[in-house]
Design a protein around this motif. Structure first.
Motif, PDB file in Angstrom:
ATOM      1  N   GLU A 119     -27.865  42.614 -18.444  1.00 43.03           N
ATOM      2  CA  GLU A 119     -27.246  42.909 -19.732  1.00 43.03           C
ATOM      3  C   GLU A 119     -26.283  41.806 -20.166  1.00 43.03           C
ATOM      4  OE1 GLU A 119     -27.713  47.571 -20.650  1.00 43.03           O
ATOM      5  OE2 GLU A 119     -25.710  46.710 -20.698  1.00 43.03           O
ATOM      6  N   LEU A 162     -26.381  39.885 -23.692  1.00 40.74           N
ATOM      7  CA  LEU A 162     -25.162  39.681 -24.470  1.00 40.74           C
ATOM      8  C   LEU A 162     -24.965  38.201 -24.790  1.00 40.74           C
ATOM      9  CD1 LEU A 162     -22.544  40.646 -25.742  1.00 40.74           C
ATOM     10  CD2 LEU A 162     -21.515  40.742 -23.454  1.00 40.74           C
ATOM     11  N   ILE A 170     -27.137  37.314 -27.673  1.00 39.34           N
ATOM     12  CA  ILE A 170     -26.619  37.815 -28.950  1.00 39.34           C
ATOM     13  C   ILE A 170     -25.496  36.918 -29.455  1.00 39.34           C
ATOM     14  CG2 ILE A 170     -25.432  39.763 -30.053  1.00 39.34           C
ATOM     15  CD1 ILE A 170     -26.894  41.603 -28.038  1.00 39.34           C
ATOM     16  N   ALA A 219     -24.091  44.006 -30.029  1.00 41.95           N
ATOM     17  CA  ALA A 219     -24.216  44.345 -28.610  1.00 41.95           C
ATOM     18  C   ALA A 219     -23.923  45.811 -28.360  1.00 41.95           C
ATOM     19  CB  ALA A 219     -23.273  43.473 -27.786  1.00 41.95           C
ATOM     20  N   LEU A 249     -26.932  47.084 -25.933  1.00 41.37           N
ATOM     21  CA  LEU A 249     -26.710  47.234 -24.498  1.00 41.37           C
ATOM     22  C   LEU A 249     -26.598  48.706 -24.117  1.00 41.37           C
ATOM     23  CD1 LEU A 249     -24.117  44.340 -23.967  1.00 41.37           C
ATOM     24  CD2 LEU A 249     -26.612  44.253 -23.984  1.00 41.37           C
ATOM     25  N   SER A 267     -20.493  48.524 -24.859  1.00 44.60           N
ATOM     26  CA  SER A 267     -21.464  49.294 -25.648  1.00 44.60           C
ATOM     27  C   SER A 267     -21.168  50.788 -25.712  1.00 44.60           C
ATOM     28  CB  SER A 267     -22.872  49.097 -25.080  1.00 44.60           C
ATOM     29  OG  SER A 267     -23.006  49.773 -23.835  1.00 44.60           O
TER      30      SER A 267
END
Length: 499
Positions: A126, A130, A133, A292, A296, A302
Motif C-alpha cells: 500500500e 501511495l 498516487i 489515497a 487504500l 485511509s
C-alpha cells in the motif's frame, strides 16, 4: 527467479539465490507473470496492438477500474475529454502509456492479493500504491509528459522491500532488528546484512520480469543536487520524483504531525530538481492524500473502518449498466471524426460487454470478396480460441443471424435453448457459442447493405435477463455511431450527429 542478476559481493549473490528459491517454492506470482507477458507483448507492437492491450486490461476488472481512474486523472486533463472505455484510453494515451500503468498496478495488486502477512507485506504494497498516487499528482502539477512512467517507477521504487517482505519475511524481520539496534534505516543496514542494497534487490526482480529498461532506470534512488542545476535529464527527473514519492509515502502513512514535517522538508529539498515550487508540491501531495483515502485499505491515512462501512452499503444496480452504455456512447461521439470503423467497433463491443454484463461479446465483419462473415475481436473467457471457427457464408439462410442482418434491427433471444428455436440456430453457433442461454445481435449496415454485427450472450452464471426499452434505444444509438464511421470511410456523407 533472479539468479541472472549478479551482485557485487558473494553474500549478495547468496541472498539472491535464497530469494530465487523462495519464489520457486511459493510460485513466481503466476497471475502477474501471465499478465506481464501479455502487456509487454502489446507494448512491443504485435498485430492488433491496440486491441491486445485493451483485452489484456479488461481481463482483470480491478485493473480496468484503476487504469480508467488514472486515465481520467488531472494528469491527462489536457486531452479535454472523459475516458470511459479502455479502448479509448489506449487510443488517446497510447499502448506504451497504458502498458506502463497496467504493469505497475498489476504487480502491486498481485503482491497485495497473495500476501499472507498483512502487518508487513501488505503495508509495503500500500505504501507503493501511495507513492504512485503522490507521483501522479506531482507530475500533473509539473505538467510533465513523463507522468505515467513516473507513476510506475514510483510504485516500483521500493520493489526490493516488497520482495523481501513477501517472499522472505523472516529475513526482513532480522534486517529490521539489526537496523533498530544500530539506529539506522533498513536501507542503510541492508548492504551489510544482505550483501546488496534493497534497490539492487528490486532491480534484480524487475530485470527478471523483463520490465522495460526505462522503468528499471527510473526505479533508482536520486537525491537532489546540493546546488541548483541548469538542466535535469528526463531520466533523472523521473528517478528523482520516484525517490521523493516513495519517501513521502513512508512519511504520509500514519497521517501524523511528524510525517507532515518530513514531507515539508522533502518538498523543500526536491522543489528545484523537479521544477515545482515547494508550496505547489505540498498542494499536490494534499490532493494525493484525498485520493489515497479512497484507494487504500489498511493505511491509517485511509481510515479503514469508514471504508468498510461504505463498501457494505454499495450495491450494483441495473442503472449502473446503463450509465456504462451512455459513457461508451459519449466516447464514440468524441472520436467519431477521427477513429477508424475498426476502432469504433472495438469501443462499441467493449461498452456492451461491460454495460450488459455479457459472458462473451464478439464482433463479426463481412468480407465481400470471400462472401463470408468472420469473427474478428472478442471479449470473455475462452473466446479467443473460438474465433477461427466462427465464420459463415453471407448467402441468406433461414436462421436468426441472417434474419437480424436483413431486418437491420437489434434482436434479443431470451431463451436460446428452447427446443422450438433450435432450427433457427446455425451449426457454427452450436459448435462454438451454445453455452449461451440468452443473446443479443446488433446488426451493422452501411448504405443499405449488411457490414457485420456485434454479438453478446449470457451463460448460466447470470440470472435470467430481459432488455428494457432504454437499453434497446442505447444499443441502437451505438449501432448508428459505428455505421457513421463506416460510411465516412467509404465517402458517404452521414447526417450530422446530435451532441
Amino acid at each position: 527467479m533472479i539468479n541472472s542478476y549478479k551482485a557485487s559481493t558473494p553474500l549478495g549473490n547468496k541472498t539472491l539465490t535464497e530469494l530465487g528459491d523462495c519464489t520457486r517454492r511459493r510460485g513466481d506470482m503466476p497471475g502477474f507473470a501471465k499478465a506481464i507477458t501479455a502487456i509487454l507483448g502489446a507494448m512491443r507492437g504485435e498485430d492488433e496492438q491496440e486491441f491486445n492491450m485493451t483485452r489484456t486490461v479488461l481481463s482483470d476488472p480491478v485493473l480496468t477500474q484503476k487504469v480508467l481512474r488514472l486515465a481520467n486523472s488531472g494528469m491527462y486533463s489536457a486531452f479535454g475529454q472523459h475516458v470511459n472505455t479502455v479502448s479509448k484510453a489506449v487510443l488517446v494515451l497510447g499502448t506504451e502509456a497504458i502498458g506502463h500503468l497496467a504493469l505497475g498496478l498489476k504487480l502491486i495488486e498481485e503482491l497485495a492479493a497473495s500476501s499472507t502477512d498483512t502487518t508487513v507485506a501488505h503495508i509495503e504494497m500500500e505504501k507503493a500504491v501511495l507513492a504512485g498516487i503522490v507521483a501522479q499528482q506531482i507530475a500533473y502539477t509539473a505538467e510533465s509528459r513523463h507522468g505515467e512512467e513516473a507513476v510506475v517507477c514510483s510504485m516500483l521504487h521500493t520493489l526490493g522491500r516488497m520482495m523481501l517482505t513477501f517472499y522472505m519475511p523472516d529475513r526482513w524481520h532480522e534486517l529490521q532488528r539489526l537496523a533498530d539496534q544500530d539506529g539506522r534505516s533498513v536501507e542503510d543496514a541492508a548492504p551489510e546484512f544482505l550483501g546488496l542494497s534493497l534497490e539492487e534487490v528490486g532491480h534484480a526482480a524487475a530485470l527478471h520480469w523483463g520490465l522495460p529498461a526505462s522503468l528499471v532506470n527510473g526505479m533508482r534512488t536520486v537525491m537532489p543536487p546540493p546546488e541548483p542545476q541548469a538542466e535535469i535529464s528526463a531520466a533523472d527527473w523521473i528517478a528523482g520524483l520516484s525517490t521523493m514519492s516513495a519517501m513521502c509515502a513512508e512519511s504520509l502513512w500514519h497521517d501524523d504531525a511528524v510525517g507532515a514535517e518530513k514531507v515539508k522538508q522533502l518538498t523543500e529539498s526536491y522543489a528545484g530538481m523537479l521544477g515545482v515550487e515547494a508550496p505547489n508540491l505540498i498542494h499536490a501531495i494534499e490532493q494525493a492524500k484525498v485520493i489515497a483515502a479512497n484507494d487504500l485499505t489498511i493505511a491509517p491515512l485511509s481510515r479503514p473502518a469508514e471504508r468498510r462501512a461504505k463498501a457494505l452499503a454499495k450495491t450494483r444496480q441495473r442503472a449502473a449498466g446503463n450509465k456504462i452504455l451512455l459513457s461508451g456512447l459519449s466516447d464514440m461521439r468524441d472520436v467519431l471524426d477521427t477513429a477508424s470503423p475498426g476502432q469504433m467497433v472495438q469501443i462499441a463491443l467493449e461498452t456492451v460487454y461491460k454495460g450488459l454484463d455479457f459472458s462473451r461479446a464478439v464482433a463479426f465483419v463481412r468480407n465481400r470478396k470471400d462472401n463470408t462473415y468472420s469473427a474478428k475481436i472478442s471479449f470473455g473467457e475462452g473466446t479467443r480460441e473460438l474465433l477461427a471457427g466462427m465464420t459463415f457464408d453471407d448467402a441468406y439462410e433461414p436462421n436468426v443471424f441472417h434474419a437480424a442482418l436483413n431486418s437491420d434491427r437489434v434482436i434479443f433471444i431470451e431463451n436460446a435453448r428452447d427446443a422450438k428455436f433450435a432450427a433457427k440456430l446455425p451449426l457454427w453457433w452450436k459448435s462454438s457459442l451454445s453455452e449461451a442461454r440468452s443473446f443479443v445481435i446488433l446488426p451493422l449496415s452501411a448504405n443499405g447493405q449488411p457490414a457485420g454485427f456485434l454479438y453478446g450472450d449470457w451463460d448460466d452464471s447470470f440470472p435470467p435477463i430481459s432488455l428494457s426499452q432504454t437499453e434497446f434505444s442505447l444499443l441502437n444509438d451505438m449501432r448508428a455511431m459505428v455505421v457513421r464511421a463506416v460510411e465516412r470511410r467509404h465517402g458517404i456523407t452521414p447526417e450530422p450527429v446530435v451532441r
